[in-house]
Design a protein around this motif. Sequence first.
Motif, PDB file in Angstrom:
ATOM      1  N   GLU A 194      17.677   3.480 -15.030  1.00 28.17           N
ATOM      2  CA  GLU A 194      16.399   4.162 -14.837  1.00 28.17           C
ATOM      3  C   GLU A 194      15.269   3.146 -14.693  1.00 28.17           C
ATOM      4  O   GLU A 194      14.368   3.314 -13.861  1.00 28.17           O
ATOM      5  N   GLU A 195      15.310   2.084 -15.489  1.00 28.69           N
ATOM      6  CA  GLU A 195      14.307   1.024 -15.353  1.00 28.69           C
ATOM      7  C   GLU A 195      14.385   0.379 -13.969  1.00 28.69           C
ATOM      8  O   GLU A 195      13.354   0.095 -13.345  1.00 28.69           O
ATOM      9  N   ALA A 196      15.614   0.136 -13.503  1.00 26.58           N
ATOM     10  CA  ALA A 196      15.786  -0.481 -12.186  1.00 26.58           C
ATOM     11  C   ALA A 196      15.232   0.422 -11.093  1.00 26.58           C
ATOM     12  O   ALA A 196      14.540  -0.038 -10.171  1.00 26.58           O
ATOM     13  N   ARG A 197      15.531   1.699 -11.180  1.00 24.63           N
ATOM     14  CA  ARG A 197      15.051   2.642 -10.167  1.00 24.63           C
ATOM     15  C   ARG A 197      13.524   2.732 -10.190  1.00 24.63           C
ATOM     16  O   ARG A 197      12.872   2.700  -9.144  1.00 24.63           O
ATOM     17  N   THR A 198      12.948   2.818 -11.386  1.00 23.46           N
ATOM     18  CA  THR A 198      11.494   2.917 -11.500  1.00 23.46           C
ATOM     19  C   THR A 198      10.810   1.661 -10.974  1.00 23.46           C
ATOM     20  O   THR A 198       9.822   1.738 -10.230  1.00 23.46           O
ATOM     21  N   SER A 199      11.338   0.496 -11.339  1.00 24.30           N
ATOM     22  CA  SER A 199      10.708  -0.751 -10.900  1.00 24.30           C
ATOM     23  C   SER A 199      10.808  -0.917  -9.389  1.00 24.30           C
ATOM     24  O   SER A 199       9.875  -1.416  -8.747  1.00 24.30           O
ATOM     25  N   TYR A 200      11.927  -0.471  -8.805  1.00 21.44           N
ATOM     26  CA  TYR A 200      12.058  -0.571  -7.352  1.00 21.44           C
ATOM     27  C   TYR A 200      11.050   0.340  -6.656  1.00 21.44           C
ATOM     28  O   TYR A 200      10.381  -0.071  -5.701  1.00 21.44           O
ATOM     29  N   LEU A 201      10.929   1.576  -7.124  1.00 22.67           N
ATOM     30  CA  LEU A 201       9.995   2.511  -6.499  1.00 22.67           C
ATOM     31  C   LEU A 201       8.554   2.032  -6.658  1.00 22.67           C
ATOM     32  O   LEU A 201       7.732   2.189  -5.746  1.00 22.67           O
ATOM     33  N   GLU A 202       8.240   1.425  -7.799  1.00 21.99           N
ATOM     34  CA  GLU A 202       6.898   0.874  -7.992  1.00 21.99           C
ATOM     35  C   GLU A 202       6.647  -0.280  -7.035  1.00 21.99           C
ATOM     36  O   GLU A 202       5.551  -0.425  -6.483  1.00 21.99           O
ATOM     37  N   GLU A 203       7.655  -1.104  -6.830  1.00 23.73           N
ATOM     38  CA  GLU A 203       7.510  -2.227  -5.904  1.00 23.73           C
ATOM     39  C   GLU A 203       7.276  -1.739  -4.484  1.00 23.73           C
ATOM     40  O   GLU A 203       6.422  -2.254  -3.758  1.00 23.73           O
ATOM     41  N   VAL A 204       8.040  -0.727  -4.083  1.00 20.23           N
ATOM     42  CA  VAL A 204       7.906  -0.192  -2.728  1.00 20.23           C
ATOM     43  C   VAL A 204       6.543   0.453  -2.515  1.00 20.23           C
ATOM     44  O   VAL A 204       5.922   0.314  -1.456  1.00 20.23           O
ATOM     45  N   SER A 205       6.063   1.158  -3.545  1.00 16.18           N
ATOM     46  CA  SER A 205       4.783   1.860  -3.411  1.00 16.18           C
ATOM     47  C   SER A 205       3.588   0.938  -3.610  1.00 16.18           C
ATOM     48  O   SER A 205       2.448   1.334  -3.367  1.00 16.18           O
ATOM     49  N   GLY A 206       3.855  -0.293  -4.084  1.00 16.62           N
ATOM     50  CA  GLY A 206       2.769  -1.229  -4.327  1.00 16.62           C
ATOM     51  C   GLY A 206       2.029  -0.980  -5.613  1.00 16.62           C
ATOM     52  O   GLY A 206       0.927  -1.506  -5.818  1.00 16.62           O
ATOM     53  N   ALA A 207       2.625  -0.183  -6.512  1.00 12.77           N
ATOM     54  CA  ALA A 207       1.963   0.132  -7.782  1.00 12.77           C
ATOM     55  C   ALA A 207       1.941  -1.083  -8.697  1.00 12.77           C
ATOM     56  O   ALA A 207       2.810  -1.933  -8.630  1.00 12.77           O
TER      57      ALA A 207
END
Length: 207
Positions: A194-207
């Motif tokens: 879950e941490e990996a998925r969240t961090s990837y989505l944050e990276e993609v969104s630029g958050a």
Amino acid sequence: MSPHPTGVASSGQPGLATLSPSWNNPAAMRAPSAEFAVLGALLAGPAHGYRLRRRLEAGLGPIWHIAPSQLYSLLSRLEREGLVEGVVEAQGARPPRRVFSLTPAGERAFWDWATAPVRHARDVRLELLAKLYFLRRHAPERIPALLSAQAERLERLRARLARLEGLPSDDPWLGRLAARFRLRQLEGLLAWLEEARTSYLEEVSGA
């Protein structure tokens, strides 16, 4: 190379020679199939053996080590199976060398492997990380789906284990202790996914 393969089932994957983990106890770890790592390295383009080994070391060196003799043995096997193609390249006064490239069958076999979750929790540490490495470079949009599929698979294992009072043993206390250990291991892996998925989505969104 297209990240959208068709028509290659898991049963069609080549044999499972393994890379050696680079830490002190390789026998304790199940390394992923070296064949697929070689196929993944060839996604970056044709390469001779030395360059291919450098690619593997640059990306996966902190996790695995592959000896030159093993790499050339794998390339010969993959060529026999029609997954790579080797051509002789002249080098002037130097001896000719063989340059390898992926065949369409090799590309399909690679993507069939790279986009499927690993079967066992013990394979997350090496094999899943290898899949994520190659997806980051060649099909990053497929990372969330792989992480979700992996979480679903491990959650099924966790739910099955949670229903057990203990693992088979002539010592019931030890059986219960072993079951709790495996349960906590799965819970930790699920949290990490879950941490990996969240961090990837944050990276993609630029958050």
